[in-house]
Design a protein around this motif. Sequence first.
Motif, PDB file in Angstrom:
ATOM      1  N   ASP A  89     -22.315 -11.816 -17.485  1.00 56.55           N
ATOM      2  CA  ASP A  89     -21.359 -11.736 -16.389  1.00 56.55           C
ATOM      3  C   ASP A  89     -21.226 -13.095 -15.704  1.00 56.55           C
ATOM      4  OD1 ASP A  89     -20.951  -9.083 -16.937  1.00 56.55           O
ATOM      5  OD2 ASP A  89     -22.242  -8.357 -15.340  1.00 56.55           O
ATOM      6  N   ALA A  90     -20.101 -13.321 -15.053  1.00 57.39           N
ATOM      7  CA  ALA A  90     -19.769 -14.630 -14.480  1.00 57.39           C
ATOM      8  C   ALA A  90     -20.742 -15.090 -13.404  1.00 57.39           C
ATOM      9  CB  ALA A  90     -18.348 -14.610 -13.924  1.00 57.39           C
ATOM     10  N   ALA A  91     -21.134 -14.209 -12.486  1.00 54.23           N
ATOM     11  CA  ALA A  91     -21.999 -14.637 -11.388  1.00 54.23           C
ATOM     12  C   ALA A  91     -22.698 -13.445 -10.748  1.00 54.23           C
ATOM     13  CB  ALA A  91     -21.192 -15.387 -10.339  1.00 54.23           C
ATOM     14  N   TYR A  92     -23.853 -13.724 -10.158  1.00 57.28           N
ATOM     15  CA  TYR A  92     -24.621 -12.737  -9.403  1.00 57.28           C
ATOM     16  C   TYR A  92     -25.188 -13.419  -8.175  1.00 57.28           C
ATOM     17  CZ  TYR A  92     -24.675  -9.764 -13.533  1.00 57.28           C
ATOM     18  OH  TYR A  92     -24.319  -8.987 -14.595  1.00 57.28           O
ATOM     19  N   ARG A  93     -25.364 -12.660  -7.106  1.00 56.49           N
ATOM     20  CA  ARG A  93     -26.032 -13.162  -5.902  1.00 56.49           C
ATOM     21  C   ARG A  93     -27.253 -12.279  -5.651  1.00 56.49           C
ATOM     22  NH1 ARG A  93     -24.850 -16.495  -1.782  1.00 56.49           N
ATOM     23  NH2 ARG A  93     -22.689 -16.704  -2.487  1.00 56.49           N
ATOM     24  N   TYR A  94     -28.386 -12.921  -5.337  1.00 59.49           N
ATOM     25  CA  TYR A  94     -29.637 -12.218  -5.076  1.00 59.49           C
ATOM     26  C   TYR A  94     -30.233 -12.667  -3.760  1.00 59.49           C
ATOM     27  CZ  TYR A  94     -29.430 -10.925  -9.948  1.00 59.49           C
ATOM     28  OH  TYR A  94     -29.032 -10.421 -11.148  1.00 59.49           O
ATOM     29  N   ALA A  95     -30.820 -11.733  -3.064  1.00 56.46           N
ATOM     30  CA  ALA A  95     -31.574 -12.035  -1.852  1.00 56.46           C
ATOM     31  C   ALA A  95     -33.054 -11.999  -2.215  1.00 56.46           C
ATOM     32  CB  ALA A  95     -31.271 -11.016  -0.768  1.00 56.46           C
ATOM     33  N   VAL A  96     -33.761 -13.053  -1.867  1.00 55.91           N
ATOM     34  CA  VAL A  96     -35.190 -13.119  -2.118  1.00 55.91           C
ATOM     35  C   VAL A  96     -35.879 -13.656  -0.866  1.00 55.91           C
ATOM     36  CG1 VAL A  96     -34.929 -13.432  -4.610  1.00 55.91           C
ATOM     37  CG2 VAL A  96     -35.002 -15.419  -3.106  1.00 55.91           C
ATOM     38  N   SER A  97     -37.186 -13.502  -0.835  1.00 55.92           N
ATOM     39  CA  SER A  97     -37.952 -14.041   0.281  1.00 55.92           C
ATOM     40  C   SER A  97     -39.221 -14.682  -0.243  1.00 55.92           C
ATOM     41  CB  SER A  97     -38.288 -12.945   1.295  1.00 55.92           C
ATOM     42  OG  SER A  97     -39.152 -11.994   0.720  1.00 55.92           O
ATOM     43  N   VAL A  98     -39.707 -15.631   0.531  1.00 56.75           N
ATOM     44  CA  VAL A  98     -40.962 -16.301   0.198  1.00 56.75           C
ATOM     45  C   VAL A  98     -41.897 -16.133   1.388  1.00 56.75           C
ATOM     46  CG1 VAL A  98     -42.057 -18.496  -0.298  1.00 56.75           C
ATOM     47  CG2 VAL A  98     -39.787 -18.005  -1.211  1.00 56.75           C
ATOM     48  N   ASP A  99     -43.113 -15.732   1.095  1.00 57.50           N
ATOM     49  CA  ASP A  99     -44.112 -15.539   2.133  1.00 57.50           C
ATOM     50  C   ASP A  99     -45.406 -16.163   1.667  1.00 57.50           C
ATOM     51  OD1 ASP A  99     -45.366 -14.572   4.460  1.00 57.50           O
ATOM     52  OD2 ASP A  99     -45.969 -12.739   3.424  1.00 57.50           O
ATOM     53  N   ASN A 100     -45.831 -17.211   2.329  1.00 62.40           N
ATOM     54  CA  ASN A 100     -47.064 -17.917   1.952  1.00 62.40           C
ATOM     55  C   ASN A 100     -47.062 -18.311   0.482  1.00 62.40           C
ATOM     56  OD1 ASN A 100     -48.237 -17.811   4.528  1.00 62.40           O
ATOM     57  ND2 ASN A 100     -48.856 -15.693   4.156  1.00 62.40           N
ATOM     58  N   ARG A 128     -37.301  -7.519  -3.837  1.00 61.44           N
ATOM     59  CA  ARG A 128     -37.421  -6.117  -3.476  1.00 61.44           C
ATOM     60  C   ARG A 128     -36.323  -5.271  -4.108  1.00 61.44           C
ATOM     61  NH1 ARG A 128     -40.748  -8.341  -0.494  1.00 61.44           N
ATOM     62  NH2 ARG A 128     -41.539  -8.202   1.569  1.00 61.44           N
ATOM     63  N   GLY A 129     -35.836  -5.726  -5.214  1.00 65.46           N
ATOM     64  CA  GLY A 129     -34.792  -4.988  -5.917  1.00 65.46           C
ATOM     65  C   GLY A 129     -35.387  -4.002  -6.895  1.00 65.46           C
ATOM     66  N   GLU A 130     -34.701  -3.805  -7.977  1.00 63.63           N
ATOM     67  CA  GLU A 130     -35.066  -2.834  -9.004  1.00 63.63           C
ATOM     68  C   GLU A 130     -36.460  -3.100  -9.561  1.00 63.63           C
ATOM     69  OE1 GLU A 130     -33.271  -1.507 -13.297  1.00 63.63           O
ATOM     70  OE2 GLU A 130     -31.908  -2.178 -11.742  1.00 63.63           O
ATOM     71  N   SER A 131     -37.248  -2.035  -9.743  1.00 62.57           N
ATOM     72  CA  SER A 131     -38.586  -2.184 -10.298  1.00 62.57           C
ATOM     73  C   SER A 131     -38.510  -2.440 -11.801  1.00 62.57           C
ATOM     74  CB  SER A 131     -39.419  -0.930 -10.022  1.00 62.57           C
ATOM     75  OG  SER A 131     -38.868   0.167 -10.696  1.00 62.57           O
ATOM     76  N   GLY A 132     -39.620  -2.868 -12.369  1.00 64.62           N
ATOM     77  CA  GLY A 132     -39.666  -3.138 -13.800  1.00 64.62           C
ATOM     78  C   GLY A 132     -39.297  -4.554 -14.159  1.00 64.62           C
ATOM     79  N   ILE A 133     -39.049  -5.373 -13.166  1.00 62.77           N
ATOM     80  CA  ILE A 133     -38.692  -6.771 -13.397  1.00 62.77           C
ATOM     81  C   ILE A 133     -39.904  -7.626 -13.042  1.00 62.77           C
ATOM     82  CG2 ILE A 133     -37.204  -8.668 -12.705  1.00 62.77           C
ATOM     83  CD1 ILE A 133     -35.085  -6.514 -12.044  1.00 62.77           C
ATOM     84  N   ASN A 134     -40.342  -8.461 -13.989  1.00 59.74           N
ATOM     85  CA  ASN A 134     -41.484  -9.341 -13.775  1.00 59.74           C
ATOM     86  C   ASN A 134     -40.982 -10.735 -13.435  1.00 59.74           C
ATOM     87  OD1 ASN A 134     -43.460  -7.364 -14.532  1.00 59.74           O
ATOM     88  ND2 ASN A 134     -42.740  -7.643 -16.623  1.00 59.74           N
ATOM     89  N   VAL A 135     -41.432 -11.253 -12.296  1.00 58.41           N
ATOM     90  CA  VAL A 135     -41.013 -12.568 -11.835  1.00 58.41           C
ATOM     91  C   VAL A 135     -42.250 -13.416 -11.603  1.00 58.41           C
ATOM     92  CG1 VAL A 135     -39.846 -13.846 -10.005  1.00 58.41           C
ATOM     93  CG2 VAL A 135     -38.968 -11.611 -10.702  1.00 58.41           C
TER      94      VAL A 135
END
Length: 129
Positions: A49-60, A66-73
């Motif tokens: 797909d052409a583009a996606y936007r994701y919200a993420v956070s960094v803590d320490n 906090r999206g769909e489970s089953g994704i390893n990052v």
Amino acid sequence: MTDRHWPASKYLGLALAATLMTFAGASARTSGFDGNWSVVIITEGGSCDAAYRYAVSVDNGTVHYRGESGINVSGSVDDAGRVRVTVGRGSQRAEGSGRLTAASGTGTGTWSGSSSTDRCHGRWEAEKR
């Protein structure tokens, strides 16, 4: 990708988002990366797909998606803001790299991803929120 719901560009987006968020905890000098980030993944080649936007956070220094489970990052950032991240789900994988800038709260980089049937690549842009 074999999973029509999660093409390589989606994984790449998550990888980039995670990469941006991972920058935060590499050292005390990277603490300027802690917080919420918006990451846009742009496909420049391949059938994703052409583009996606994701919200993420960094803590320490830890990336949180906090999206769909089953994704390893997993990912990291060094004191200079260089980022490397990997995202996977099943047979699909994406890797991203680039740089975040704490002073401006922005970042850019490239990504590539693949599954058993497709390959895609492109760039990412991030903005601290």
